[in-house]
Enzyme design. Structure first.
Site, short mmCIF file in Angstrom:
data_model
loop_
_atom_site.label_atom_id
_atom_site.label_comp_id
_atom_site.label_asym_id
_atom_site.label_seq_id
_atom_site.Cartn_x
_atom_site.Cartn_y
_atom_site.Cartn_z
N LYS A 1 -35.34 -53.38 2.26
CA LYS A 1 -34.92 -52.52 1.79
C LYS A 1 -33.29 -51.94 1.72
CE LYS A 1 -39.24 -51.15 3.45
NZ LYS A 1 -40.24 -51.18 2.13
N ASP B 1 -39.13 -47.96 14.36
CA ASP B 1 -39.35 -48.62 13.17
C ASP B 1 -38.61 -47.69 12.05
OD1 ASP B 1 -40.07 -49.57 10.74
OD2 ASP B 1 -42.22 -49.20 10.86
N TRP C 1 -47.59 -46.32 8.14
CA TRP C 1 -46.98 -46.96 9.28
C TRP C 1 -47.29 -47.13 10.41
CZ3 TRP C 1 -46.59 -51.25 6.17
CH2 TRP C 1 -46.11 -51.41 4.90
#
Ligand code: PMP
Length: 354
Positions: free
Chosen positions: A193, A169, A102
């Site tokens: 999530k 993030d 990521w």
């Protein structure tokens, strides 16, 4: 129908009471005679949903008026480019902590707009959250990924003494423990999530940091538009905002983030403890950097891993294969994942190990 034990990394298991309340609201939102999917985003009923969701996020997260709560259509990938588009001029430098798949995407997007300095890196194994090697002379901001969903590492605390605002993030661990707001300019997270459905992100943005963005951007690319228009410049993802509100209400019912943080640590410790004492299974991430959300592990042979996946399917356990790029196995056990499910996985790992 029995529901499966869902170890998916996201979209992921949601709390059962939230799903049941959402089912009812699809038919009739708050006794209005109209379902949540059918209400105008400018109407009184949705306005109440928006206000309730925002108030609950502030209450659960302990977020004061110096921060704005923004809902942006699209997931975290959108912010990989939107953050540098807003804050990184051609001659500016961003410091990025490189901890996996990521952050690599955040780095690639930032390079389109300005200079990138890698402040620390755990490449190529990505099994730690590394100590800062060196910050650059005067970075515009410092970016990190609080939880690396694919490799299974999680910063125990944010990077220390940043010379500029932190941008985080937090897609895969937001609201899984108390929120560290100090030093942060902006926190963004895709919702699928710990917060709700995919295709929407929550942004917690320090107003004074947003004020430093580059002017003249197209309205939907400009964080300030979402601040000044209350995320209602265009039709937002009304359903996503509704569900995030229900998840926040559930978190409050559970006792808040400190309670969830302890519960998540306990759930993860059960599994790590088993793996550390196992003869044939081993955890990928190093102690001190291990994720409480995504537990990545391997067997001592592909046959052992295949046997586990096959037996898990038979027992109604889904989502255990690791990410397609790294292989192995991964148990994603976000807020809504039950502790009993962790015990069931441990029992299965033990059986398959023989
Ligand atoms: N960042 C992290 C840490 C993630 O886990 C993910 C999704 N798994 C993303 C970014 C990308 O999210 P999306 O696909 O919703 O844009």
């Amino acid at each position: 129908m029995t529901r499966k034990l869902n170890f998916s990394s996201g979209p992921a298991a949601l709390p059962e009471p939230v799903l049941r309340r959402t089912q009812a609201a699809l038919w009739d939102l708050d006794g209005t005679g109209i379902g949540i999917l059918e209400h105008s985003h400018r109407g009184k009923a949705f306005r109440a949903v928006m206000d309730r969701t925002t108030a609950l996020i502030r209450e659960v997260g302990g977020i004061g008026d110096d921060f704005a709560i923004l809902f942006i259509t699209a997931g975290a990938t959108h912010h990989f480019s939107m953050v540098p588009q807003n804050f990184l001029g051609e001659t500016d430098t961003v410091d990025i902590c490189h901890t996996g798949v990521w952050s690599a995407k955040a780095i690639a997007e930032a390079r389109r707009f300005g200079n990138v300095h890698i402040a620390c890196s755990s490449a190529p194994t990505f099994d730690t959250t590394p100590a800062i090697e060196a910050y650059s002379a005067s970075p515009r901001y410092v970016h990190y990924t609080s939880n690396e969903t694919i490799y299974g590492t999680q910063w125990p605390t944010p990077p220390a003494s940043p010379p500029a605002p932190l941008v985080c993030d937090a897609s895969s661990d937001i609201f899984s423990r108390p929120l560290p707001l100090a030093d942060h300019g902006l926190i963004y997270a895709g919702a699928q999530k710990n917060l709700g459905p995919s295709g929407i992100s929550l942004v917690i943005a320090r107003k004074s940091f947003v004020a430093t963005r580059r002017p003249g951007l197209p309205p939907l690319a400009d964080y300030m538009t979402y601040v000044t228009e209350g995320s209602l410049h265009n039709t937002p993802n009304t359903f996503g905002i509704y569900m995030i509100g229900e998840v926040m209400a559930w978190i409050r019912e559970q006792g808040g983030l400190a309670v969830l943080g302890e519960r998540n640590a306990r759930k993860a410790a059960l599994l790590y403890d088993f793996l550390d004492h196992s003869k044939r299974w081993r955890a990928h991430a190093k102690p001190g950097s291990r994720s409480n959300m995504n537990i990545t592990f391997r067997g001592d042979s592909p046959a052992l891993e295949a046997a586990l996946i096959a037996r898990a399917e038979e027992r109604g356990m889904s989502g255990l294969p690791g990410h397609r790029d790294v292989g192995g196995l991964r148990a994603s056990i976000y807020n809504a994942f039950p502790e009993d499910g962790v015990h069931q996985l441990i029992q299965l790992l033990d059986e398959v190990e023989g």
